[in-house]
Motif scaffolding. Structure first.
Motif, PDB file in Angstrom:
ATOM      1  N   CYS A 187      28.322 -87.983  96.400  1.00 25.88           N
ATOM      2  CA  CYS A 187      29.036 -89.175  96.875  1.00 25.88           C
ATOM      3  C   CYS A 187      28.123 -90.169  97.582  1.00 25.88           C
ATOM      4  N   GLY A 188      26.867 -90.198  97.220  1.00 26.40           N
ATOM      5  CA  GLY A 188      25.930 -91.060  97.901  1.00 26.40           C
ATOM      6  C   GLY A 188      26.020 -92.523  97.504  1.00 26.40           C
ATOM      7  N   VAL A 189      25.782 -93.398  98.485  1.00 24.44           N
ATOM      8  CA  VAL A 189      25.690 -94.832  98.224  1.00 24.44           C
ATOM      9  C   VAL A 189      24.391 -95.347  98.845  1.00 24.44           C
ATOM     10  N   VAL A 190      23.895 -96.449  98.288  1.00 20.46           N
ATOM     11  CA  VAL A 190      22.618 -96.998  98.710  1.00 20.46           C
ATOM     12  C   VAL A 190      22.718 -98.519  98.725  1.00 20.46           C
ATOM     13  N   ARG A 191      21.956 -99.138  99.608  1.00 22.09           N
ATOM     14  CA  ARG A 191      21.934-100.591  99.695  1.00 22.09           C
ATOM     15  C   ARG A 191      20.817-101.122  98.795  1.00 22.09           C
ATOM     16  N   GLU A 192      21.182-101.997  97.871  1.00 25.58           N
ATOM     17  CA  GLU A 192      20.209-102.611  96.967  1.00 25.58           C
ATOM     18  C   GLU A 192      20.396-104.125  96.974  1.00 25.58           C
ATOM     19  N   ARG A 193      19.367-104.826  97.423  1.00 24.53           N
ATOM     20  CA  ARG A 193      19.408-106.291  97.463  1.00 24.53           C
ATOM     21  C   ARG A 193      20.676-106.804  98.146  1.00 24.53           C
ATOM     22  N   ILE A 233      37.887 -82.533  98.419  1.00 23.43           N
ATOM     23  CA  ILE A 233      37.511 -82.985  97.079  1.00 23.43           C
ATOM     24  C   ILE A 233      38.714 -83.425  96.265  1.00 23.43           C
ATOM     25  N   SER A 234      39.924 -83.309  96.839  1.00 22.21           N
ATOM     26  CA  SER A 234      41.133 -83.568  96.066  1.00 22.21           C
ATOM     27  C   SER A 234      41.663 -84.991  96.222  1.00 22.21           C
ATOM     28  N   THR A 235      40.896 -85.850  96.864  1.00 17.63           N
ATOM     29  CA  THR A 235      41.340 -87.227  97.032  1.00 17.63           C
ATOM     30  C   THR A 235      40.118 -88.131  97.119  1.00 17.63           C
ATOM     31  N   TYR A 236      40.326 -89.432  97.107  1.00 18.96           N
ATOM     32  CA  TYR A 236      39.209 -90.353  97.254  1.00 18.96           C
ATOM     33  C   TYR A 236      38.543 -90.148  98.623  1.00 18.96           C
ATOM     34  N   GLN A 237      37.256 -90.409  98.673  1.00 21.91           N
ATOM     35  CA  GLN A 237      36.522 -90.207  99.915  1.00 21.91           C
ATOM     36  C   GLN A 237      36.904 -91.251 100.962  1.00 21.91           C
ATOM     37  N   SER A 238      37.068 -90.809 102.201  1.00 22.53           N
ATOM     38  CA  SER A 238      37.414 -91.736 103.280  1.00 22.53           C
ATOM     39  C   SER A 238      36.191 -92.135 104.102  1.00 22.53           C
ATOM     40  N   ILE A 239      35.112 -91.345 104.003  1.00 25.38           N
ATOM     41  CA  ILE A 239      33.857 -91.641 104.697  1.00 25.38           C
ATOM     42  C   ILE A 239      32.709 -91.439 103.720  1.00 25.38           C
ATOM     43  N   LEU A 240      31.808 -92.401 103.665  1.00 21.26           N
ATOM     44  CA  LEU A 240      30.614 -92.287 102.836  1.00 21.26           C
ATOM     45  C   LEU A 240      29.387 -92.599 103.691  1.00 21.26           C
ATOM     46  N   PHE A 241      28.234 -92.130 103.224  1.00 19.39           N
ATOM     47  CA  PHE A 241      26.988 -92.337 103.952  1.00 19.39           C
ATOM     48  C   PHE A 241      26.019 -93.127 103.084  1.00 19.39           C
ATOM     49  N   GLU A 242      25.506 -94.209 103.669  1.00 22.97           N
ATOM     50  CA  GLU A 242      24.687 -95.153 102.918  1.00 22.97           C
ATOM     51  C   GLU A 242      23.235 -95.109 103.373  1.00 22.97           C
ATOM     52  N   ALA A 243      22.332 -95.082 102.392  1.00 22.91           N
ATOM     53  CA  ALA A 243      20.900 -95.185 102.667  1.00 22.91           C
ATOM     54  C   ALA A 243      20.446 -96.622 102.459  1.00 22.91           C
ATOM     55  N   ASP A 244      19.346 -96.985 103.099  1.00 23.00           N
ATOM     56  CA  ASP A 244      18.807 -98.340 102.951  1.00 23.00           C
ATOM     57  C   ASP A 244      18.052 -98.514 101.640  1.00 23.00           C
TER      58      ASP A 244
END
Length: 271
Positions: A187-193, A233-244
């Motif tokens: 579930c990772g997210v990242v900042r791009e531009r 895991i049975s629902t949409y994520q309510s908290i995510l963690f973002e890398a730069d």
């Protein structure tokens, strides 16, 4: 929010799923991946979901995922044979698929990762909920994990996760290794531009998650901060963690997985 269809009440779907799962029951890692003769309805489901995901990936997926997916070139117009995708992935990054009848226990799953093997199902999600599934299915395993596993960087990270899980002994430590895997490689997210992009397999294999993830609570990626965060895991994520950046993803999780043990993880929980 689209919820999981209870496939246990759909006799035809359950029978078909069990039929496919049985093909890979009791296989050893060295056994060939079974060939599945997919139906036209399954090919149609694959085409529909892949088309919807491709549209979203153009604006929501991280650049490294898109580049890796282009290398792997999973067919979008029909359900591919897992063995064919596995052979191509192995030639690119050294990772290969191992057919599994269903979700495997965390220790076994991570043991496969340490040996450059990813356990994958061969059945598809219920057609009643094509855009979100809490169960792993072949769309999740190939479009989500397979595409990113054609990246050398991510192949290394998956191996490190597997080695860490194989190294720890306590249930607490194993679960925490799995939690770090969940909030990054799943579930990772990242900042791009200046934009938020997804690189985690759970997000990238779910139209519902991709439509939702930018509206969640976003926190900076920090392994220690995961101690107090629960997830389902049975629902949409309510908290995510973002890398730069992807470099930060690599540096953060590789530093943790390459050095963690029971004592260091216990210290995190009792800090």
């Amino acid at each position: 929010m689209q919820r999981q269809h209870d496939h246990t009440t759909d006799t035809a779907y359950k029978t078909r799923r069990d039929e496919i799962a049985t093909l890979s029951a009791d296989l050893t890692p060295d056994d060939p991946i079974p060939v599945v003769e997919y139906t036209e309805r399954e090919h149609e489901l694959w085409r529909m979901v892949c088309a919807e995901l491709a549209t979203r990936h153009r604006t929501a997926a991280a650049a490294e995922y898109l580049e890796s997916a282009e290398q792997l070139a999973i067919p979008l117009d029909h359900v591919p044979q897992l063995r064919d995708v596995s052979e191509r992935m192995k030639s690119i990054s050294g990772f290969r698929f191992q057919a599994a009848p269903a979700l495997v226990p965390l220790k076994e799953f991570c043991g496969g990762l340490a040996s450059s093997r990813f356990h994958s199902t061969q059945y598809l999600r219920h057609p009643g909920t094509p855009f979100y599934t809490e169960d792993p299915d072949m769309l999740h395993d190939l479009v989500g994990h397979g595409n990113i596993l054609a990246s050398d960087r991510f192949a290394r990270l998956y191996r490190l996760a597997g080695e860490a899980a194989s190294r720890v002994r306590s249930t607490e430590a194993l679960q925490f290794v799995g939690k770090v895997f969940w909030f990054t490689l799943e579930c990772g997210v990242v900042r791009e531009r200046g934009e938020r992009k997804a690189y985690g397999a759970t997000l990238l294999s779910s139209c519902g998650e991709l439509d939702h993830f930018r509206d969640t609570e976003i926190r900076p990626l920090n392994v220690a901060s995961l101690v107090d965060v629960e997830y389902v895991i049975s629902t949409y994520q309510s908290i995510l963690f973002e890398a730069d950046s992807m470099d930060q993803v690599e540096d953060t999780v590789s530093a943790f997985w390459s050095s963690c043990d029971d004592d260091s993880i216990s210290a995190l929980h009792h800090a």
